[in-house]
Design a protein around this motif. Structure first.
Motif, PDB file in Angstrom:
ATOM      1  N   CYS A  26       0.842  -1.209   0.000  1.00 46.37           N
ATOM      2  CA  CYS A  26       0.000   0.000   0.000  1.00 46.37           C
ATOM      3  C   CYS A  26       0.873   1.254   0.000  1.00 46.37           C
ATOM      4  CB  CYS A  26      -0.920   0.012   1.221  1.00 46.37           C
ATOM      5  SG  CYS A  26      -2.273  -1.172   1.150  1.00 46.37           S
ATOM      6  N   LEU A  28       3.669   1.768  -1.310  1.00 44.23           N
ATOM      7  CA  LEU A  28       4.222   2.046  -2.636  1.00 44.23           C
ATOM      8  C   LEU A  28       3.316   2.976  -3.449  1.00 44.23           C
ATOM      9  CD1 LEU A  28       5.563  -1.504  -3.649  1.00 44.23           C
ATOM     10  CD2 LEU A  28       6.895   0.475  -2.855  1.00 44.23           C
ATOM     11  N   HIS A  29       2.033   2.988  -3.103  1.00 44.31           N
ATOM     12  CA  HIS A  29       1.066   3.861  -3.777  1.00 44.31           C
ATOM     13  C   HIS A  29       0.819   5.147  -2.984  1.00 44.31           C
ATOM     14  CE1 HIS A  29      -0.134   1.004  -6.921  1.00 44.31           C
ATOM     15  NE2 HIS A  29      -0.008   0.064  -6.000  1.00 44.31           N
ATOM     16  N   GLY A  30       1.515   5.285  -1.866  1.00 56.88           N
ATOM     17  CA  GLY A  30       1.309   6.461  -1.023  1.00 56.88           C
ATOM     18  C   GLY A  30       0.140   6.322  -0.070  1.00 56.88           C
ATOM     19  N   TRP A  31      -0.344   5.086   0.117  1.00 54.33           N
ATOM     20  CA  TRP A  31      -1.485   4.833   0.991  1.00 54.33           C
ATOM     21  C   TRP A  31      -1.027   4.181   2.281  1.00 54.33           C
ATOM     22  CZ3 TRP A  31      -3.755   1.806  -3.636  1.00 54.33           C
ATOM     23  CH2 TRP A  31      -4.174   2.691  -4.637  1.00 54.33           C
ATOM     24  N   THR A 167      -1.695  -7.200  -5.096  1.00 58.26           N
ATOM     25  CA  THR A 167      -0.894  -6.157  -5.744  1.00 58.26           C
ATOM     26  C   THR A 167      -1.608  -5.638  -6.981  1.00 58.26           C
ATOM     27  OG1 THR A 167       1.136  -7.187  -4.930  1.00 58.26           O
ATOM     28  CG2 THR A 167       1.355  -5.676  -6.791  1.00 58.26           C
ATOM     29  N   LEU A 170      -4.469  -3.349  -5.995  1.00 56.62           N
ATOM     30  CA  LEU A 170      -4.004  -2.006  -5.649  1.00 56.62           C
ATOM     31  C   LEU A 170      -3.698  -1.189  -6.907  1.00 56.62           C
ATOM     32  CD1 LEU A 170      -1.599  -2.660  -2.631  1.00 56.62           C
ATOM     33  CD2 LEU A 170      -3.989  -1.906  -2.561  1.00 56.62           C
ATOM     34  N   THR A 171      -3.085  -1.828  -7.886  1.00 58.65           N
ATOM     35  CA  THR A 171      -2.754  -1.142  -9.147  1.00 58.65           C
ATOM     36  C   THR A 171      -4.030  -0.681  -9.849  1.00 58.65           C
ATOM     37  OG1 THR A 171      -0.740  -2.455  -9.368  1.00 58.65           O
ATOM     38  CG2 THR A 171      -1.575  -1.397 -11.372  1.00 58.65           C
ATOM     39  N   ALA A 174      -5.544   2.295  -8.040  1.00 62.72           N
ATOM     40  CA  ALA A 174      -4.796   3.516  -8.369  1.00 62.72           C
ATOM     41  C   ALA A 174      -5.181   4.045  -9.749  1.00 62.72           C
ATOM     42  CB  ALA A 174      -3.305   3.245  -8.293  1.00 62.72           C
ATOM     43  N   ARG A 175      -5.465   3.118 -10.664  1.00 58.60           N
ATOM     44  CA  ARG A 175      -5.819   3.493 -12.035  1.00 58.60           C
ATOM     45  C   ARG A 175      -7.200   4.154 -12.097  1.00 58.60           C
ATOM     46  NH1 ARG A 175      -8.089   1.188 -16.340  1.00 58.60           N
ATOM     47  NH2 ARG A 175      -8.491  -0.784 -15.304  1.00 58.60           N
TER      48      ARG A 175
END
Length: 176
Positions: A26, A28-31, A167, A170-171, A174-175
């Motif tokens: 998480c 890695l996405h800034g969450w 993973t 999460l991607t 984010a999209r």
């Protein structure tokens, strides 16, 4: 964004390590990932029993902006009931919910005793079995999709500790 990481991983012997790995993904996405075993900011008082665990998890849920649920069948044909509660709880608060399952089969196919009776799928007790091609009960997938959430199903069965679909979820979040 704070994301509640719902799922039956809390029952694994290495639950804290799995939670830490999910929280790192998480980040890695800034969450901020929030694992059900994390202590809440305001901890409920009293003896650590089931009531306190429930109260602590509700406090954690209320402090999150979204939820990602592992809906892989747990001890049966459907998702862990605690995870299902958490998904519904956050959806009722109007927050986005997302899910994934490590089981590639549709919901109906997970009821091995299901049989087709006059065009309707029934279990051994004569109760109808959902056959909508969904990976989970229609109310769960409906809640996810109604709120614009992401729902992913593995193409092949995955181990409990496999984080590849999490993973990917999460991607996708984010999209969108």
């Amino acid at each position: 964004m704070r994301i509640y990481l719902a799922g039956p991983e809390v029952f694994l012997p290495d639950a804290l390590a799995i939670g830490a790995a999910k929280k790192a993904l998480c980040a890695l996405h800034g969450w901020e990932g929030v694992f059900p075993m994390d202590p809440p900011t305001l901890s409920p008082s009293g003896e650590m029993d089931w009531r306190r665990i429930h109260a602590a998890n509700e406090l954690l849920l209320r402090g999150c902006d979204a939820l990602v649920a592992n809906l892989t069948p747990f001890r049966g044909v459907g998702a862990d009931p605690g995870t299902v509660f958490e998904l519904g709880f956050l959806r009722a608060l109007g927050r986005p919910v997302h899910g994934y399952t490590h089981d590639p089969r549709p919901h109906r196919a997970r009821a091995p005793e299901a049989r087709l009776v006059q065009g309707v799928w029934e279990d051994a007790q004569g109760l109808r079995v959902e056959d909508h091609g969904l990976s989970e009960n229609l109310m769960l997938e409906g809640a996810i999709r109604a709120g614009g959430g992401v729902m992913l199903r593995a193409e092949a069965a995955l181990d409990w500790r496999d984080l590849s679909l999490f993973t990917r979820c999460l991607t996708e979040i984010a999209r969108v």
